[in-house]
Design an enzyme around this catalytic site. Structure first.
Site, PDB file in Angstrom:
ATOM      1  N   GLU A  87       0.838  -1.199   0.000  1.00  0.00           N
ATOM      2  CA  GLU A  87       0.000   0.000   0.000  1.00  0.00           C
ATOM      3  C   GLU A  87       0.877   1.255   0.000  1.00  0.00           C
ATOM      4  O   GLU A  87       0.666   2.181  -0.794  1.00  0.00           O
ATOM      5  CB  GLU A  87      -0.831  -0.052   1.286  1.00  0.00           C
ATOM      6  CG  GLU A  87      -2.130   0.645   1.300  1.00  0.00           C
ATOM      7  CD  GLU A  87      -2.858   0.307   2.600  1.00  0.00           C
ATOM      8  OE1 GLU A  87      -2.788   1.145   3.518  1.00  0.00           O
ATOM      9  OE2 GLU A  87      -3.499  -0.757   2.691  1.00  0.00           O
ATOM     10  N   LEU A  88       1.845   1.289   0.895  1.00  0.00           N
ATOM     11  CA  LEU A  88       2.751   2.430   1.006  1.00  0.00           C
ATOM     12  C   LEU A  88       3.517   2.647  -0.290  1.00  0.00           C
ATOM     13  O   LEU A  88       3.629   3.773  -0.778  1.00  0.00           O
ATOM     14  CB  LEU A  88       3.716   2.223   2.174  1.00  0.00           C
ATOM     15  CG  LEU A  88       4.800   3.284   2.342  1.00  0.00           C
ATOM     16  CD1 LEU A  88       4.180   4.647   2.631  1.00  0.00           C
ATOM     17  CD2 LEU A  88       5.748   2.885   3.465  1.00  0.00           C
TER      18      LEU A  88
END
Length: 158
Positions: A87-88
């Site tokens: 996600e990051l």
């Protein structure tokens, strides 16, 4: 930034990224409530994800249809989650390619430890290392980059 007909339509003003087991019931709820109370449309995985959804594909689509990300970087536990790191990495890629706005919240960690991938912040990456080296290196770069945003914010505020 020019808009094209192929770009996704914005669904959320804020995409909230966090390590659920660490902050879902305490810190994250304290961030979420005032945002929602002021009418901000927030993607919060508990409210939006359906059981059986392909997690990474769905999260990637939700990131693409948001225009602001608040990243809550936790101690070792954020980096120990492959889905959080994916996600990051996705968010930081969008920051670099599409001007996606990223506001990190360091809870309760010192960003310098994250920037240096030292001590307890190095261990989770060592644990991921044998699996897919290229992917782990991409995650590390995103992790260091988001920690570096703290320096930019301090300089901007001074």
């Amino acid at each position: 930034m020019a808009s094209s007909s192929s770009s996704p339509q914005m669904k959320h003003q804020v995409f909230l990224s966090f390590r659920g087991e660490d902050t879902r019931l305490n810190f994250t709820s304290h961030v979420l409530k005032p945002l929602k109370d002021t009418g901000i449309n927030v993607f919060f995985d508990e409210d939006t994800l359906e059981k059986g959804d392909e997690l990474l594909v769905t999260l990637s689509q939700e990131i693409a249809t948001s225009n602001l990300s608040i990243i809550i970087v936790l101690s070792v536990n954020y980096a120990s989650s492959k889905s959080c790191l994916a996600e990051l990495s996705n968010i930081m890629d969008r920051k670099d390619t599409e001007g996606h706005i990223v506001l990190p919240i360091f809870y309760p960690v010192d960003p310098s430890g994250l920037r240096n991938l030292a001590g307890r912040f190095k261990t989770p990456f060592d644990d991921h290392e044998p699996e897919k080296l290229d992917q782990v290196q991409q995650w590390q770069a995103a992790f260091v980059e988001v920690a570096s945003l703290e320096v930019l914010m301090k300089n901007w505020l001074e």
